[in-house]
Design an enzyme around this catalytic site. Sequence first.
Site, PDB file in Angstrom:
ATOM      1  N   GLU A 133      30.288  -0.712 -33.254  1.00 41.74           N
ATOM      2  CA  GLU A 133      29.442   0.163 -34.075  1.00 41.74           C
ATOM      3  C   GLU A 133      29.810  -0.085 -35.525  1.00 41.74           C
ATOM      4  O   GLU A 133      30.999  -0.117 -35.864  1.00 41.74           O
ATOM      5  CB  GLU A 133      29.705   1.630 -33.745  1.00 41.74           C
ATOM      6  CG  GLU A 133      29.336   2.017 -32.345  1.00 41.74           C
ATOM      7  CD  GLU A 133      29.727   3.472 -32.067  1.00 41.74           C
ATOM      8  OE1 GLU A 133      30.327   4.128 -32.931  1.00 41.74           O
ATOM      9  OE2 GLU A 133      29.432   3.931 -30.972  1.00 41.74           O
ATOM     10  N   ARG A 154      34.901   1.649 -39.271  1.00 41.94           N
ATOM     11  CA  ARG A 154      34.307   2.334 -40.425  1.00 41.94           C
ATOM     12  C   ARG A 154      34.723   1.658 -41.716  1.00 41.94           C
ATOM     13  O   ARG A 154      35.802   1.044 -41.793  1.00 41.94           O
ATOM     14  CB  ARG A 154      34.732   3.806 -40.452  1.00 41.94           C
ATOM     15  CG  ARG A 154      34.200   4.620 -39.284  1.00 41.94           C
ATOM     16  CD  ARG A 154      34.521   6.091 -39.473  1.00 41.94           C
ATOM     17  NE  ARG A 154      33.665   6.687 -40.474  1.00 41.94           N
ATOM     18  CZ  ARG A 154      32.608   7.463 -40.207  1.00 41.94           C
ATOM     19  NH1 ARG A 154      32.313   7.769 -38.970  1.00 41.94           N
ATOM     20  NH2 ARG A 154      31.888   7.945 -41.179  1.00 41.94           N
ATOM     21  N   HIS A 161      34.088   1.822 -33.412  1.00 34.70           N
ATOM     22  CA  HIS A 161      33.397   1.918 -34.694  1.00 34.70           C
ATOM     23  C   HIS A 161      34.381   1.521 -35.789  1.00 34.70           C
ATOM     24  O   HIS A 161      35.352   2.222 -36.045  1.00 34.70           O
ATOM     25  CB  HIS A 161      32.929   3.378 -34.879  1.00 34.70           C
ATOM     26  CG  HIS A 161      32.107   3.602 -36.110  1.00 34.70           C
ATOM     27  ND1 HIS A 161      31.478   4.789 -36.367  1.00 34.70           N
ATOM     28  CD2 HIS A 161      31.800   2.790 -37.153  1.00 34.70           C
ATOM     29  CE1 HIS A 161      30.818   4.709 -37.517  1.00 34.70           C
ATOM     30  NE2 HIS A 161      31.008   3.515 -38.016  1.00 34.70           N
ATOM     31  N   GLY A 205      33.148   9.014 -26.334  1.00 35.56           N
ATOM     32  CA  GLY A 205      34.448   8.799 -26.959  1.00 35.56           C
ATOM     33  C   GLY A 205      35.323  10.028 -26.998  1.00 35.56           C
ATOM     34  O   GLY A 205      36.280  10.157 -26.233  1.00 35.56           O
ATOM     35  N   THR A 212      29.569  10.421 -37.114  1.00 37.04           N
ATOM     36  CA  THR A 212      28.221   9.953 -37.454  1.00 37.04           C
ATOM     37  C   THR A 212      27.227  11.101 -37.325  1.00 37.04           C
ATOM     38  O   THR A 212      27.109  11.708 -36.265  1.00 37.04           O
ATOM     39  CB  THR A 212      27.816   8.810 -36.493  1.00 37.04           C
ATOM     40  OG1 THR A 212      28.889   7.896 -36.415  1.00 37.04           O
ATOM     41  CG2 THR A 212      26.562   8.118 -36.983  1.00 37.04           C
ATOM     42  N   ASN A 253      34.363   4.759 -25.816  1.00 37.11           N
ATOM     43  CA  ASN A 253      34.633   4.604 -27.246  1.00 37.11           C
ATOM     44  C   ASN A 253      36.098   5.004 -27.515  1.00 37.11           C
ATOM     45  O   ASN A 253      36.485   6.139 -27.238  1.00 37.11           O
ATOM     46  CB  ASN A 253      33.655   5.501 -28.020  1.00 37.11           C
ATOM     47  CG  ASN A 253      33.876   5.440 -29.515  1.00 37.11           C
ATOM     48  OD1 ASN A 253      35.006   5.475 -29.976  1.00 37.11           O
ATOM     49  ND2 ASN A 253      32.805   5.371 -30.273  1.00 37.11           N
ATOM     50  N   ARG A 268      39.263   4.596 -41.255  1.00 33.21           N
ATOM     51  CA  ARG A 268      40.048   5.808 -40.985  1.00 33.21           C
ATOM     52  C   ARG A 268      40.644   5.808 -39.579  1.00 33.21           C
ATOM     53  O   ARG A 268      41.599   6.502 -39.324  1.00 33.21           O
ATOM     54  CB  ARG A 268      39.202   7.062 -41.199  1.00 33.21           C
ATOM     55  CG  ARG A 268      38.108   7.259 -40.178  1.00 33.21           C
ATOM     56  CD  ARG A 268      37.452   8.607 -40.324  1.00 33.21           C
ATOM     57  NE  ARG A 268      36.571   8.664 -41.484  1.00 33.21           N
ATOM     58  CZ  ARG A 268      35.541   9.510 -41.563  1.00 33.21           C
ATOM     59  NH1 ARG A 268      35.302  10.353 -40.586  1.00 33.21           N
ATOM     60  NH2 ARG A 268      34.761   9.505 -42.619  1.00 33.21           N
ATOM     61  N   HIS A 269      40.063   5.039 -38.656  1.00 34.01           N
ATOM     62  CA  HIS A 269      40.685   4.952 -37.332  1.00 34.01           C
ATOM     63  C   HIS A 269      40.844   3.500 -36.877  1.00 34.01           C
ATOM     64  O   HIS A 269      41.922   2.933 -37.012  1.00 34.01           O
ATOM     65  CB  HIS A 269      40.005   5.861 -36.288  1.00 34.01           C
ATOM     66  CG  HIS A 269      38.508   5.931 -36.318  1.00 34.01           C
ATOM     67  ND1 HIS A 269      37.706   4.834 -36.308  1.00 34.01           N
ATOM     68  CD2 HIS A 269      37.677   7.004 -36.324  1.00 34.01           C
ATOM     69  CE1 HIS A 269      36.449   5.209 -36.304  1.00 34.01           C
ATOM     70  NE2 HIS A 269      36.384   6.515 -36.332  1.00 34.01           N
ATOM     71  N   HIS A 298      39.135   7.380 -31.198  1.00 34.34           N
ATOM     72  CA  HIS A 298      40.068   8.473 -31.483  1.00 34.34           C
ATOM     73  C   HIS A 298      41.467   8.253 -30.923  1.00 34.34           C
ATOM     74  O   HIS A 298      42.386   8.994 -31.236  1.00 34.34           O
ATOM     75  CB  HIS A 298      39.443   9.806 -31.075  1.00 34.34           C
ATOM     76  CG  HIS A 298      38.210  10.055 -31.896  1.00 34.34           C
ATOM     77  ND1 HIS A 298      38.250  10.060 -33.276  1.00 34.34           N
ATOM     78  CD2 HIS A 298      36.903  10.203 -31.555  1.00 34.34           C
ATOM     79  CE1 HIS A 298      37.026  10.239 -33.749  1.00 34.34           C
ATOM     80  NE2 HIS A 298      36.200  10.322 -32.727  1.00 34.34           N
ATOM     81  N   GLU A 352      20.107   2.947 -29.162  1.00 35.77           N
ATOM     82  CA  GLU A 352      20.973   3.970 -28.594  1.00 35.77           C
ATOM     83  C   GLU A 352      20.436   5.305 -29.111  1.00 35.77           C
ATOM     84  O   GLU A 352      20.397   5.543 -30.328  1.00 35.77           O
ATOM     85  CB  GLU A 352      22.429   3.778 -29.024  1.00 35.77           C
ATOM     86  CG  GLU A 352      23.321   4.871 -28.428  1.00 35.77           C
ATOM     87  CD  GLU A 352      24.810   4.631 -28.630  1.00 35.77           C
ATOM     88  OE1 GLU A 352      25.234   3.465 -28.775  1.00 35.77           O
ATOM     89  OE2 GLU A 352      25.549   5.627 -28.637  1.00 35.77           O
ATOM     90  N   HIS A 378      26.769  10.290 -28.061  1.00 37.70           N
ATOM     91  CA  HIS A 378      27.253  11.171 -29.120  1.00 37.70           C
ATOM     92  C   HIS A 378      27.353  12.613 -28.633  1.00 37.70           C
ATOM     93  O   HIS A 378      26.375  13.183 -28.181  1.00 37.70           O
ATOM     94  CB  HIS A 378      26.403  11.135 -30.398  1.00 37.70           C
ATOM     95  CG  HIS A 378      27.238  11.447 -31.615  1.00 37.70           C
ATOM     96  ND1 HIS A 378      27.576  12.710 -31.954  1.00 37.70           N
ATOM     97  CD2 HIS A 378      27.850  10.619 -32.496  1.00 37.70           C
ATOM     98  CE1 HIS A 378      28.347  12.662 -33.025  1.00 37.70           C
ATOM     99  NE2 HIS A 378      28.541  11.406 -33.375  1.00 37.70           N
TER     100      HIS A 378
HETATM  101  N1  PXP Z   1      27.499   6.411 -29.989  1.00 37.42           N
HETATM  102  C1  PXP Z   1      27.530   6.231 -31.323  1.00 37.42           C
HETATM  103  C2  PXP Z   1      26.489   5.373 -31.957  1.00 37.42           C
HETATM  104  C3  PXP Z   1      28.533   6.827 -32.118  1.00 37.42           C
HETATM  105  O1  PXP Z   1      28.547   6.632 -33.457  1.00 37.42           O
HETATM  106  C4  PXP Z   1      29.538   7.584 -31.481  1.00 37.42           C
HETATM  107  C5  PXP Z   1      30.642   8.174 -32.298  1.00 37.42           C
HETATM  108  O2  PXP Z   1      31.418   7.152 -32.841  1.00 37.42           O
HETATM  109  C6  PXP Z   1      29.478   7.733 -30.084  1.00 37.42           C
HETATM  110  C7  PXP Z   1      28.432   7.153 -29.370  1.00 37.42           C
HETATM  111  C8  PXP Z   1      30.506   8.505 -29.322  1.00 37.42           C
HETATM  112  O3  PXP Z   1      30.444   9.845 -29.694  1.00 37.42           O
HETATM  113  P1  PXP Z   1      31.538  10.871 -29.144  1.00 37.42           P
HETATM  114  O4  PXP Z   1      32.853  10.471 -29.729  1.00 37.42           O
HETATM  115  O5  PXP Z   1      31.044  12.190 -29.668  1.00 37.42           O
HETATM  116  O6  PXP Z   1      31.524  10.769 -27.657  1.00 37.42           O
END
Ligand code: PXP
Length: 241
Positions: free
Chosen positions: A69, A44, A42, A217, A100, A6, A48-49, A9, A150, A193
Amino acid sequence: MRLGVNIDHVATLRQVRRTFEPSPLFAALLAQQAGAHQITLHLREDRRHVQEEDLELIKRVVHLPVNLEMAPTEEMKRIALRVRPHRVTLVPERREEITTEGGLDVVKMRPFLEEYLREIAESGIEVSLFVEPEEDQVRASREVGAQAVELHTGRYANLFNAHRMQEAQEELCRLRTAGEKARELGLRVYAGHGLTYQNTPMLVRALRDVVEELNVGHSIVSNAVLWGMQKAVAEFLKILA
Ligand code: PXP
């Protein structure tokens, strides 16, 4: 297990200055070179990113599958149908949240999602729903026509990070039970996540035969910044020499 990287960031760091670096596209290409199996991002509602242009460029240039996402809104559906990522993962979204929080309440949103997902599924885009590891959420996901879930690993990650190992193990059991149920129903099973270099090994040992793919991510981007710092400083010093 496959790895979806992901790159949100990387875009966060760019948006802090609204400049051209670091480029999420370059980050995605480097992830591809390193052997990642998928690029996840993602888009959004508040942008924001990641920006729409990032999604379009990554879809066009990177050879890996793209997992978009998004919140289940009409605007996002239009974008998904236009850009055609390989997969959309529906996530709940609240503007004031930092990241999220919690999975999508598919049970509550069932009639809405049945209708919302029809056009996306017909277009050939894989549909995955980001849900808590609960049987009723998994079952409802199947019923609204998703092909995958997921599973939200945030609770497991928080428990592990707080050294609450007994509860972390129990959460892995919940993830496993939900994953097995999803597979029984014919769904593909992904998870993600809050996963880090520290808390992922225990999760992989427990879920390797149930979960096909992890999406990671923040931890990967954080470590990329630190692992790259020495080279970045050395290169700048060369300019000053
Ligand atoms: N999976 C989903 C559905 C998410 O919303 C996110 C965060 O955007 C992630 C995975 C990745 O999470 P992290 O950045 O904490 O690794």
